[in-house]
Design a protein around this motif. Sequence first.
Motif, PDB file in Angstrom:
ATOM      1  N   GLY A 190       0.848  -1.185   0.000  1.00 25.49           N
ATOM      2  CA  GLY A 190       0.000   0.000   0.000  1.00 25.49           C
ATOM      3  C   GLY A 190       0.880   1.230   0.000  1.00 25.49           C
ATOM      4  O   GLY A 190       2.046   1.179   0.413  1.00 25.49           O
ATOM      5  N   GLY A 191       0.344   2.340  -0.458  1.00 20.04           N
ATOM      6  CA  GLY A 191       1.119   3.569  -0.535  1.00 20.04           C
ATOM      7  C   GLY A 191       1.377   4.181   0.827  1.00 20.04           C
ATOM      8  O   GLY A 191       0.791   3.781   1.836  1.00 20.04           O
ATOM      9  N   ILE A 192       2.244   5.170   0.858  1.00 17.67           N
ATOM     10  CA  ILE A 192       2.580   5.856   2.093  1.00 17.67           C
ATOM     11  C   ILE A 192       1.316   6.399   2.764  1.00 17.67           C
ATOM     12  O   ILE A 192       0.457   6.988   2.108  1.00 17.67           O
ATOM     13  CB  ILE A 192       3.590   7.005   1.830  1.00 17.67           C
ATOM     14  N   GLY A 193       1.183   6.147   4.060  1.00 12.46           N
ATOM     15  CA  GLY A 193       0.041   6.641   4.805  1.00 12.46           C
ATOM     16  C   GLY A 193      -1.254   5.892   4.592  1.00 12.46           C
ATOM     17  O   GLY A 193      -2.305   6.308   5.096  1.00 12.46           O
ATOM     18  N   SER A 194      -1.202   4.773   3.884  1.00 15.29           N
ATOM     19  CA  SER A 194      -2.435   4.039   3.569  1.00 15.29           C
ATOM     20  C   SER A 194      -2.974   3.243   4.750  1.00 15.29           C
ATOM     21  O   SER A 194      -4.160   2.911   4.797  1.00 15.29           O
ATOM     22  CB  SER A 194      -2.194   3.078   2.400  1.00 15.29           C
ATOM     23  N   GLY A 195      -2.099   2.914   5.705  1.00 12.83           N
ATOM     24  CA  GLY A 195      -2.496   2.044   6.806  1.00 12.83           C
ATOM     25  C   GLY A 195      -2.024   0.613   6.627  1.00 12.83           C
ATOM     26  O   GLY A 195      -2.456  -0.272   7.355  1.00 12.83           O
ATOM     27  N   LYS A 196      -1.113   0.393   5.695  1.00 12.98           N
ATOM     28  CA  LYS A 196      -0.597  -0.952   5.445  1.00 12.98           C
ATOM     29  C   LYS A 196       0.026  -1.550   6.702  1.00 12.98           C
ATOM     30  O   LYS A 196      -0.198  -2.727   7.019  1.00 12.98           O
ATOM     31  CB  LYS A 196       0.451  -0.911   4.326  1.00 12.98           C
ATOM     32  N   SER A 197       0.810  -0.749   7.414  1.00 14.73           N
ATOM     33  CA  SER A 197       1.467  -1.255   8.620  1.00 14.73           C
ATOM     34  C   SER A 197       0.449  -1.608   9.703  1.00 14.73           C
ATOM     35  O   SER A 197       0.667  -2.545  10.480  1.00 14.73           O
ATOM     36  CB  SER A 197       2.467  -0.224   9.155  1.00 14.73           C
ATOM     37  N   THR A 198      -0.654  -0.872   9.741  1.00 11.75           N
ATOM     38  CA  THR A 198      -1.709  -1.185  10.705  1.00 11.75           C
ATOM     39  C   THR A 198      -2.353  -2.523  10.372  1.00 11.75           C
ATOM     40  O   THR A 198      -2.628  -3.340  11.255  1.00 11.75           O
ATOM     41  CB  THR A 198      -2.767  -0.075  10.731  1.00 11.75           C
ATOM     42  N   VAL A 199      -2.590  -2.772   9.089  1.00  8.70           N
ATOM     43  CA  VAL A 199      -3.132  -4.069   8.673  1.00  8.70           C
ATOM     44  C   VAL A 199      -2.156  -5.181   9.029  1.00  8.70           C
ATOM     45  O   VAL A 199      -2.565  -6.248   9.501  1.00  8.70           O
ATOM     46  CB  VAL A 199      -3.454  -4.058   7.162  1.00  8.70           C
ATOM     47  N   HIS A 204       4.334 -11.166   3.525  1.00 10.44           N
ATOM     48  CA  HIS A 204       5.401 -10.187   3.341  1.00 10.44           C
ATOM     49  C   HIS A 204       4.786  -8.789   3.360  1.00 10.44           C
ATOM     50  O   HIS A 204       3.998  -8.431   2.482  1.00 10.44           O
ATOM     51  CB  HIS A 204       6.108 -10.393   1.995  1.00 10.44           C
ATOM     52  N   ASP A 205       5.151  -8.009   4.372  1.00 12.37           N
ATOM     53  CA  ASP A 205       4.778  -6.596   4.441  1.00 12.37           C
ATOM     54  C   ASP A 205       5.810  -5.840   3.617  1.00 12.37           C
ATOM     55  O   ASP A 205       6.930  -5.603   4.059  1.00 12.37           O
ATOM     56  CB  ASP A 205       4.781  -6.155   5.907  1.00 12.37           C
ATOM     57  N   SER A 206       5.422  -5.473   2.389  1.00 13.24           N
ATOM     58  CA  SER A 206       6.395  -4.970   1.415  1.00 13.24           C
ATOM     59  C   SER A 206       5.930  -3.650   0.805  1.00 13.24           C
ATOM     60  O   SER A 206       5.075  -3.639  -0.082  1.00 13.24           O
ATOM     61  CB  SER A 206       6.601  -6.008   0.307  1.00 13.24           C
ATOM     62  N   PRO A 207       6.472  -2.524   1.254  1.00 12.20           N
ATOM     63  CA  PRO A 207       6.005  -1.233   0.753  1.00 12.20           C
ATOM     64  C   PRO A 207       6.257  -1.009  -0.735  1.00 12.20           C
ATOM     65  O   PRO A 207       5.516  -0.269  -1.379  1.00 12.20           O
ATOM     66  CB  PRO A 207       6.773  -0.214   1.608  1.00 12.20           C
ATOM     67  N   LEU A 208       7.293  -1.641  -1.286  1.00  6.29           N
ATOM     68  CA  LEU A 208       7.637  -1.426  -2.696  1.00  6.29           C
ATOM     69  C   LEU A 208       7.360  -2.659  -3.550  1.00  6.29           C
ATOM     70  O   LEU A 208       7.962  -2.830  -4.599  1.00  6.29           O
ATOM     71  CB  LEU A 208       9.114  -1.024  -2.815  1.00  6.29           C
ATOM     72  N   LEU A 209       6.437  -3.477  -3.128  1.00  2.00           N
ATOM     73  CA  LEU A 209       6.143  -4.713  -3.847  1.00  2.00           C
ATOM     74  C   LEU A 209       5.812  -4.434  -5.312  1.00  2.00           C
ATOM     75  O   LEU A 209       6.341  -5.099  -6.216  1.00  2.00           O
ATOM     76  CB  LEU A 209       4.982  -5.428  -3.157  1.00  2.00           C
ATOM     77  N   LEU A 210       4.935  -3.487  -5.568  1.00  3.44           N
ATOM     78  CA  LEU A 210       4.528  -3.204  -6.948  1.00  3.44           C
ATOM     79  C   LEU A 210       5.567  -2.369  -7.684  1.00  3.44           C
ATOM     80  O   LEU A 210       5.788  -2.575  -8.892  1.00  3.44           O
ATOM     81  CB  LEU A 210       3.177  -2.492  -6.953  1.00  3.44           C
ATOM     82  N   GLU A 211       6.196  -1.443  -6.971  1.00  2.00           N
ATOM     83  CA  GLU A 211       7.221  -0.624  -7.618  1.00  2.00           C
ATOM     84  C   GLU A 211       8.387  -1.483  -8.108  1.00  2.00           C
ATOM     85  O   GLU A 211       9.006  -1.181  -9.134  1.00  2.00           O
ATOM     86  CB  GLU A 211       7.732   0.438  -6.639  1.00  2.00           C
ATOM     87  N   LYS A 212       8.673  -2.565  -7.376  1.00  2.00           N
ATOM     88  CA  LYS A 212       9.764  -3.470  -7.754  1.00  2.00           C
ATOM     89  C   LYS A 212       9.276  -4.628  -8.634  1.00  2.00           C
ATOM     90  O   LYS A 212      10.051  -5.517  -8.979  1.00  2.00           O
ATOM     91  CB  LYS A 212      10.423  -4.046  -6.499  1.00  2.00           C
ATOM     92  N   HIS A 213       7.982  -4.626  -8.975  1.00  4.08           N
ATOM     93  CA  HIS A 213       7.390  -5.636  -9.873  1.00  4.08           C
ATOM     94  C   HIS A 213       7.575  -7.054  -9.328  1.00  4.08           C
ATOM     95  O   HIS A 213       7.968  -7.972 -10.051  1.00  4.08           O
ATOM     96  CB  HIS A 213       7.997  -5.527 -11.270  1.00  4.08           C
ATOM     97  N   HIS A 214       7.245  -7.249  -8.051  1.00  5.06           N
ATOM     98  CA  HIS A 214       7.403  -8.547  -7.414  1.00  5.06           C
ATOM     99  C   HIS A 214       6.085  -9.312  -7.277  1.00  5.06           C
ATOM    100  O   HIS A 214       6.015 -10.281  -6.513  1.00  5.06           O
ATOM    101  CB  HIS A 214       8.029  -8.367  -6.033  1.00  5.06           C
ATOM    102  N   GLU A 215       5.057  -8.899  -7.995  1.00  5.60           N
ATOM    103  CA  GLU A 215       3.751  -9.545  -7.858  1.00  5.60           C
ATOM    104  C   GLU A 215       3.815 -11.056  -8.075  1.00  5.60           C
ATOM    105  O   GLU A 215       3.124 -11.826  -7.398  1.00  5.60           O
ATOM    106  CB  GLU A 215       2.751  -8.947  -8.859  1.00  5.60           C
ATOM    107  N   ALA A 216       4.648 -11.484  -9.017  1.00  2.00           N
ATOM    108  CA  ALA A 216       4.708 -12.906  -9.352  1.00  2.00           C
ATOM    109  C   ALA A 216       5.323 -13.752  -8.241  1.00  2.00           C
ATOM    110  O   ALA A 216       5.241 -14.989  -8.285  1.00  2.00           O
ATOM    111  CB  ALA A 216       5.492 -13.104 -10.648  1.00  2.00           C
ATOM    112  N   ASP A 217       5.911 -13.112  -7.235  1.00  2.00           N
ATOM    113  CA  ASP A 217       6.532 -13.858  -6.141  1.00  2.00           C
ATOM    114  C   ASP A 217       5.503 -14.378  -5.137  1.00  2.00           C
ATOM    115  O   ASP A 217       5.873 -15.124  -4.218  1.00  2.00           O
ATOM    116  CB  ASP A 217       7.522 -12.969  -5.377  1.00  2.00           C
ATOM    117  N   TYR A 218       4.232 -13.978  -5.307  1.00  2.00           N
ATOM    118  CA  TYR A 218       3.213 -14.273  -4.301  1.00  2.00           C
ATOM    119  C   TYR A 218       2.025 -15.016  -4.886  1.00  2.00           C
ATOM    120  O   TYR A 218       1.661 -14.809  -6.042  1.00  2.00           O
ATOM    121  CB  TYR A 218       2.740 -12.971  -3.645  1.00  2.00           C
TER     122      TYR A 218
END
Length: 211
Positions: free
Chosen positions: A14-23, A118-132
Amino acid sequence: MTTLTTPLRLGLTGGIGSGKSTVAEIWRAAGHRVIDLDAHSRAVLDVPGDGVEKAIARFGEEFRSDGGTIDRAAMARLVFADADARADLERIVLSRVDAAVAREEQDAARAGERLVIHDSPLLLEKHHEADYRAVVVVLARREDRISRVMRDRGKDRAYVESVMAAQVSDLERIRAADRLVLNTADRETLSARALHALQTVLVEREDSALR
């Protein structure tokens, strides 16, 4: 001989400030193993050890802080101005992050856990979708995200907007997501939505594995 079952790997972003860390906290409190990739990344340079020494060997003693770790401000000035230095630093950090994550996943397999997140802030920016096996994205309103970061991290609006501009758009997140968690209400509502999304993903993935 005991056969280890590889846990299902789920990506959370999720993007900065989205609440990803809370989830991530909600899922962790529910008993699931959540691997914080950002924390592992910070630890490479913020904790004295092999990663720090490798960086010092590459860049020089002038980048060692008084506490024996990496002087992040000095390193940032270098890597933002020197693409080769940035690439070398990324290799030092990412190889050690990968090793730390692999150890956690092995621990999960030995413990018989069926899931690692994996709590990954740059998952999409690094194009790692296929890893999951599945990707869950946390979304929040733009203005809510800006005000949250300004309030909780003491950053100004220009900083938050600059980070947002460097990240993928919400539309790209929606397209990449297997499941969305909307952070548009209170903590109790977010908790219910996060737990429902996780359960739905697990049921869907288990059903598909049986077909």
